[in-house]
Design a protein around this motif. Structure first.
Motif, mmCIF file in Angstrom:
data_model
loop_
_atom_site.group_PDB
_atom_site.id
_atom_site.type_symbol
_atom_site.label_atom_id
_atom_site.label_comp_id
_atom_site.label_asym_id
_atom_site.label_seq_id
_atom_site.Cartn_x
_atom_site.Cartn_y
_atom_site.Cartn_z
ATOM 1 N N GLU A 16 6.977 -1.606 6.555
ATOM 2 C CA GLU A 16 7.627 -1.065 5.365
ATOM 3 C C GLU A 16 7.662 -2.108 4.250
ATOM 4 O O GLU A 16 7.461 -1.773 3.074
ATOM 5 N N GLU A 17 7.903 -3.364 4.598
ATOM 6 C CA GLU A 17 7.890 -4.440 3.600
ATOM 7 C C GLU A 17 6.509 -4.576 2.962
ATOM 8 O O GLU A 17 6.393 -4.751 1.742
ATOM 9 N N GLU A 18 5.474 -4.510 3.777
ATOM 10 C CA GLU A 18 4.099 -4.614 3.253
ATOM 11 C C GLU A 18 3.774 -3.419 2.359
ATOM 12 O O GLU A 18 3.149 -3.576 1.305
ATOM 13 N N ALA A 19 4.193 -2.223 2.783
ATOM 14 C CA ALA A 19 3.955 -1.022 1.983
ATOM 15 C C ALA A 19 4.673 -1.122 0.640
ATOM 16 O O ALA A 19 4.106 -0.791 -0.408
ATOM 17 N N LEU A 20 5.912 -1.588 0.652
ATOM 18 C CA LEU A 20 6.678 -1.730 -0.577
ATOM 19 C C LEU A 20 6.002 -2.720 -1.524
ATOM 20 O O LEU A 20 5.834 -2.447 -2.721
ATOM 21 N N ALA A 21 5.605 -3.868 -1.019
ATOM 22 C CA ALA A 21 4.934 -4.872 -1.852
ATOM 23 C C ALA A 21 3.654 -4.299 -2.454
ATOM 24 O O ALA A 21 3.357 -4.505 -3.642
ATOM 25 N N PHE A 22 2.906 -3.563 -1.663
ATOM 26 C CA PHE A 22 1.666 -2.924 -2.108
ATOM 27 C C PHE A 22 1.939 -1.966 -3.268
ATOM 28 O O PHE A 22 1.250 -1.992 -4.293
ATOM 29 N N LYS A 34 1.163 -1.986 -7.472
ATOM 30 C CA LYS A 34 0.435 -0.895 -8.143
ATOM 31 C C LYS A 34 1.255 -0.264 -9.268
ATOM 32 O O LYS A 34 0.836 0.733 -9.847
ATOM 33 N N GLY A 35 2.436 -0.822 -9.568
ATOM 34 C CA GLY A 35 3.217 -0.333 -10.689
ATOM 35 C C GLY A 35 4.291 0.679 -10.357
ATOM 36 O O GLY A 35 4.898 1.263 -11.255
ATOM 37 N N TYR A 36 4.561 0.893 -9.089
ATOM 38 C CA TYR A 36 5.642 1.790 -8.686
ATOM 39 C C TYR A 36 6.977 1.060 -8.865
ATOM 40 O O TYR A 36 7.028 -0.166 -8.810
ATOM 41 N N ARG A 37 8.039 1.831 -9.054
ATOM 42 C CA ARG A 37 9.384 1.266 -9.179
ATOM 43 C C ARG A 37 10.229 1.787 -8.023
ATOM 44 O O ARG A 37 10.261 2.982 -7.755
ATOM 45 N N LEU A 38 10.916 0.898 -7.339
ATOM 46 C CA LEU A 38 11.743 1.269 -6.191
ATOM 47 C C LEU A 38 13.054 1.894 -6.661
ATOM 48 O O LEU A 38 13.768 1.310 -7.473
ATOM 49 N N LEU A 39 13.368 3.080 -6.125
ATOM 50 C CA LEU A 39 14.635 3.753 -6.399
ATOM 51 C C LEU A 39 15.576 3.709 -5.201
ATOM 52 O O LEU A 39 16.781 3.781 -5.362
ATOM 53 N N VAL A 78 1.910 5.632 3.199
ATOM 54 C CA VAL A 78 1.203 4.373 3.378
ATOM 55 C C VAL A 78 1.060 4.212 4.885
ATOM 56 O O VAL A 78 2.049 4.118 5.611
ATOM 57 N N LEU A 79 -0.177 4.257 5.324
ATOM 58 C CA LEU A 79 -0.486 4.139 6.750
ATOM 59 C C LEU A 79 -0.876 2.688 7.018
ATOM 60 O O LEU A 79 -1.727 2.131 6.332
ATOM 61 N N VAL A 80 -0.225 2.104 7.996
ATOM 62 C CA VAL A 80 -0.452 0.697 8.320
ATOM 63 C C VAL A 80 -1.106 0.640 9.697
ATOM 64 O O VAL A 80 -0.511 1.049 10.695
ATOM 65 N N HIS A 81 -2.325 0.148 9.717
ATOM 66 C CA HIS A 81 -3.101 0.027 10.953
ATOM 67 C C HIS A 81 -3.106 -1.430 11.370
ATOM 68 O O HIS A 81 -3.636 -2.278 10.646
ATOM 69 N N GLY A 82 -2.491 -1.748 12.513
ATOM 70 C CA GLY A 82 -2.526 -3.115 13.009
ATOM 71 C C GLY A 82 -1.153 -3.700 13.243
ATOM 72 O O GLY A 82 -0.162 -2.990 13.397
ATOM 73 N N THR A 83 -1.115 -5.014 13.265
ATOM 74 C CA THR A 83 0.100 -5.778 13.556
ATOM 75 C C THR A 83 0.340 -6.769 12.418
ATOM 76 O O THR A 83 -0.532 -6.951 11.571
ATOM 77 N N PRO A 84 1.489 -7.441 12.409
ATOM 78 C CA PRO A 84 1.715 -8.425 11.351
ATOM 79 C C PRO A 84 0.640 -9.514 11.298
ATOM 80 O O PRO A 84 0.399 -10.110 10.252
ATOM 81 N N GLN A 85 -0.035 -9.755 12.410
ATOM 82 C CA GLN A 85 -1.066 -10.786 12.455
ATOM 83 C C GLN A 85 -2.377 -10.331 11.826
ATOM 84 O O GLN A 85 -3.234 -11.150 11.505
ATOM 85 N N GLY A 86 -2.540 -9.022 11.665
ATOM 86 C CA GLY A 86 -3.760 -8.486 11.068
ATOM 87 C C GLY A 86 -3.638 -6.981 10.898
ATOM 88 O O GLY A 86 -3.427 -6.270 11.881
ATOM 89 N N PHE A 87 -3.736 -6.513 9.673
ATOM 90 C CA PHE A 87 -3.551 -5.087 9.423
ATOM 91 C C PHE A 87 -4.326 -4.670 8.179
ATOM 92 O O PHE A 87 -4.784 -5.504 7.402
ATOM 93 N N ARG A 88 -4.455 -3.359 8.026
ATOM 94 C CA ARG A 88 -4.984 -2.792 6.798
ATOM 95 C C ARG A 88 -4.090 -1.636 6.391
ATOM 96 O O ARG A 88 -3.481 -0.978 7.233
ATOM 97 N N LEU A 89 -4.005 -1.410 5.085
ATOM 98 C CA LEU A 89 -3.184 -0.338 4.526
ATOM 99 C C LEU A 89 -4.079 0.784 4.033
ATOM 100 O O LEU A 89 -5.161 0.538 3.483
ATOM 101 N N GLU A 90 -3.593 1.992 4.198
ATOM 102 C CA GLU A 90 -4.254 3.175 3.680
ATOM 103 C C GLU A 90 -3.193 3.957 2.905
ATOM 104 O O GLU A 90 -2.135 4.271 3.437
ATOM 105 N N HIS A 91 -3.468 4.261 1.649
ATOM 106 C CA HIS A 91 -2.504 4.925 0.773
ATOM 107 C C HIS A 91 -3.070 6.294 0.415
ATOM 108 O O HIS A 91 -4.184 6.412 -0.071
ATOM 109 N N LEU A 92 -2.278 7.349 0.656
ATOM 110 C CA LEU A 92 -2.774 8.670 0.335
ATOM 111 C C LEU A 92 -1.666 9.613 -0.104
ATOM 112 O O LEU A 92 -0.501 9.413 0.221
ATOM 113 N N ALA A 93 -2.074 10.624 -0.865
ATOM 114 C CA ALA A 93 -1.147 11.679 -1.294
ATOM 115 C C ALA A 93 -1.117 12.740 -0.212
ATOM 116 O O ALA A 93 -2.135 13.021 0.415
#
Length: 109
Positions: A7-13, A17-22, A91-106
């Motif tokens: 969730e932290e990685e998704a938020l930073a991502f 990208k210009g999103y604002r946290l509510l 935001v789909l997170v594939h992997g572990t904190p040691q190595g992951f990739r993010l996928e962002h979709l509507a």
């Protein structure tokens, strides 16, 4: 929280990208919204799903139509209306904190 790092990685991502946290981890009678964001005047409900492997399914497979429906109901509950522009994203997170990739979709509603 097991997936807290994801969730932290998704938020930073999304912030990058210009999103604002509510809001984060907002509970409603219909479920929990991981991230409530705003982008270009539209409220965005973001579901974060993380899997370290696909052994028990992918993050996308965890987003069932029922889950998407609950997310939309939760958004309307929090926002107080069902006629506001709301977009559902994941935001789909594939992997572990040691190595992951993010996928962002509507998500289609």
């Amino acid at each position: 929280m097991k997936g807290g790092w994801a969730e932290e990685e998704a938020l930073a991502f999304l912030l990058h990208k210009g999103y604002r946290l509510l809001g984060r981890n907002r509970r409603t009678p219909f479920g929990e919204i991981d991230l409530l964001m705003e982008k270009d005047g539209v409220h965005v409900v973001v579901e974060v799903k993380q899997r370290s492997s696909s052994r028990f399914g992918t993050p996308l497979e965890a987003l069932t139509p029922k889950k998407v429906e609950r997310l939309l109901k939760s958004a309307w509950y929090l926002l107080g209306r069902d006629d506001l522009p709301v977009r559902l994203e994941a935001v789909l997170v594939h992997g572990t904190p040691q190595g992951f990739r993010l996928e962002h979709l509507a998500l289609e509603v």
